[in-house]
Design a protein around this motif. Structure first.
Motif, PDB file in Angstrom:
ATOM      1  N   ASP A  42     -24.014 -25.421  58.725  1.00  0.00           N
ATOM      2  CA  ASP A  42     -22.895 -24.607  58.222  1.00  0.00           C
ATOM      3  C   ASP A  42     -21.612 -25.436  58.342  1.00  0.00           C
ATOM      4  O   ASP A  42     -21.206 -25.786  59.450  1.00  0.00           O
ATOM      5  N   SER A  68     -22.375 -17.276  59.939  1.00  0.00           N
ATOM      6  CA  SER A  68     -23.326 -18.173  59.267  1.00  0.00           C
ATOM      7  C   SER A  68     -24.477 -17.405  58.606  1.00  0.00           C
ATOM      8  O   SER A  68     -25.643 -17.668  58.907  1.00  0.00           O
ATOM      9  N   GLU A 101     -27.240 -19.775  56.935  1.00  0.00           N
ATOM     10  CA  GLU A 101     -28.004 -20.633  57.843  1.00  0.00           C
ATOM     11  C   GLU A 101     -28.912 -19.787  58.739  1.00  0.00           C
ATOM     12  O   GLU A 101     -30.049 -20.169  59.013  1.00  0.00           O
ATOM     13  N   ASN A 150     -22.433 -19.136  48.367  1.00  0.00           N
ATOM     14  CA  ASN A 150     -22.200 -19.611  49.732  1.00  0.00           C
ATOM     15  C   ASN A 150     -21.813 -18.488  50.711  1.00  0.00           C
ATOM     16  O   ASN A 150     -21.758 -17.314  50.337  1.00  0.00           O
ATOM     17  N   ASN A 151     -21.546 -18.887  51.937  1.00  0.00           N
ATOM     18  CA  ASN A 151     -21.228 -17.895  52.973  1.00  0.00           C
ATOM     19  C   ASN A 151     -19.986 -17.080  52.640  1.00  0.00           C
ATOM     20  O   ASN A 151     -19.929 -15.885  52.932  1.00  0.00           O
TER      21      ASN A 151
END
Ligand SMILES: [Zn+2]
Length: 463
Positions: free
Chosen positions: A330, A285, A288, A266-267
């Motif tokens: 996000d 983000s 995304e 993930n981020n």
């Protein structure tokens, strides 16, 4: 011949020896009983939080484990893969995966940097044959498609069910999902409205399919789920009658592209590990932004550019809105979007559908709902997704521990159980989100919110 209630398995626990097992499953059994039977066949305890079971057909299709698992025959055994975590081998695989991903991402970023200077103004991005360095991303990403697979037709039963959140997303192979997505374009009237070319659409969807990674959760089936739930929401709330064709096109393409090339981390990981994506997007983000960039890279090539025939203004508007929709997925923006939408939903005189900004925000809320909507689905459809998400989370936190990076408690296999994870998520994220959207969209209660409440009860009991 298949015997009712018997499921034939080959057990693959990662070692070189494979065992055969047969288990008895009846439709009357509870999900937990069935799961226990599968765990027992794999010689695992079903209460073990650090083991993962996956059931595959021989052709690699992942199957749900539950009372409705399709029965098979001795000749056509399923493969039950079991893996326990915390193994050195996993960590090694993870590190080599990471290196592979970094190289791949770097190639893509290089390609994108080269292509940025050539993005034409407006629509109809054309491939420039004189280009000295064609984008590697496209060369690598786009599957060669000498001929498209034959297009399936679906029964009316299937296409009607497709409009409902109870649709079983596990039954379909990848190419079938491609054709179901194509059907959505047709049924929403987008093919005729925008003169979309059918073959280009199918090549676009094939290209998208090939650009999703085989993560446990963020894969092409998740992309299909999100598009299908968005489509279901449009139909059960009748929102499709209120939206302009361009808005429907935006929603469908956004859902299809919203997790393209997701690396499975993930981020927070992109930022903490200073990955290429974190660096390129300045920690804002990163995922995304990447999903949207990959989507528009696919749309840049004329043979997969379904937006080719759009007038320049429509293209610009679609691109702007699609980017906004993908970025809205996000979850770091959740609070802000909820706040803005709440103000609109509680506005005197009702939600202002004459305001373009409010309409755009509504699209963003719909894709947000669809993105995290698994608990709207029947339990036998939704529950395998929880296992898949935890598997992806655990792999991330294992790697974060190995790399000395911070890790989130909700991803830690020592702390999280499926029930505890779901209770909190449903209570504090899902229900408030869907209840808020229900203030603007009609008919959400019975088909969409009720199943979420039942899921909450189920996981509370389990906890
Ligand atoms: Zn997603």
């Amino acid at each position: 011949m298949a015997t009712p209630d018997l499921i034939y398995l080959t057990i693959d626990d990662g070692s070189s020896t494979k065992r055969e097992e047969t288990i008895r499953v009846s439709a009357e059994m509870q999900l937990e009983e069935v799961r226990s039977a599968f765990y027992a066949a794999a010689n695992l305890s079903s209460s073990s939080t650090n083991s993962v079971l996956k059931l595959y057909r021989k052709d690699g299709v992942l199957l749900p484990i539950g009372p409705n698992t399709p029965r098979n025959s001795k000749e056509d055994r399923y493969i039950l893969k079991s893996r326990t975590g915390n193994e050195g081998v996993d960590a090694l695989n993870a590190v080599s995966d990471l290196l592979g991903q970094i190289t791949a991402i770097k190639e893509k970023v290089d390609a994108m940097k080269r292509s940025i200077s050539e993005v034409p103004d407006g629509h109809g991005a054309k491939h420039n044959p004189d280009e000295l360095t064609p984008p590697n991303l496209l060369a690598r990403r786009r599957p060669t498609l000498p001929s498209l697979p034959p297009q399936r037709t679906f029964t009316r039963d299937v296409t009607e069910h497709l409009k409902h959140p109870t649709f079983d997303v596990w039954q379909w192979q990848d190419d079938e999902m491609v054709d179901l997505l194509a059907h959505m374009f047709t049924e929403l009237g987008l093919m005729t409205e925008f003169k979309l070319d059918e073959e280009t659409l199918r090549r676009f969807l094939q290209c998208v399919k090939g650009s999703y990674n085989t993560n446990p959760f963020h894969n092409f089936r998740h992309c299909f789920c999100v598009a299908q739930m968005m489509y279901g929401i449009l139909h059960v709330t009748n929102l499709h009658a209120q939206l302009q064709p361009l808005e429907k096109l935006v929603l469908l393409i956004s859902c299809i592209g919203h997790d393209l090339d997701h690396p499975g981390f993930n981020n927070a990981y992109q930022v903490n590990a200073s990955t290429e994506l974190g660096l390129i997007y300045n920690d804002i983000s990163p995922l995304e932004n990447h999903h949207a960039a990959v989507l528009f890279t696919i749309l840049k090539e004329s043979d997969t550019n379904i937006l080719r025939s759009l007038p320049a203004n429509d293209y610009r508007e679609a691109r702007k809105q699609i980017i906004a929709c993908v970025l809205a997925t996000d979850m770091a923006k959740h609070g802000e979007l909820m706040g803005r939408f709440k103000a609109g939903a509680e506005r005197e005189g009702g939600y202002d559908m004459t305001d373009p900004a409010a309409r755009s925000l509504l699209l963003q809320m719909v894709i947000k709902c669809a993105d995290i909507s698994n608990e709207v689905r029947p339990k036998h459809v939704s529950e395998p997704w929880v296992d898949n998400l935890l598997e992806e989370f655990f792999a991330q936190s294992d790697r974060e521990k190995a790399e000395g990076l911070p890790f989130a408690p909700f991803m830690d296999r020592q702390k999280v159980t499926k029930a505890s994870a779901q209770v909190g998520f449903i209570q504090f994220v899902l229900i408030p989100l869907f209840e808020l959207v229900a203030k603007v969209l009609p008919n959400m209660e019975e088909p969409i919110i009720q199943p979420i409440r039942s899921a909450l009860q189920y996981y509370k009991t389990l906890a």
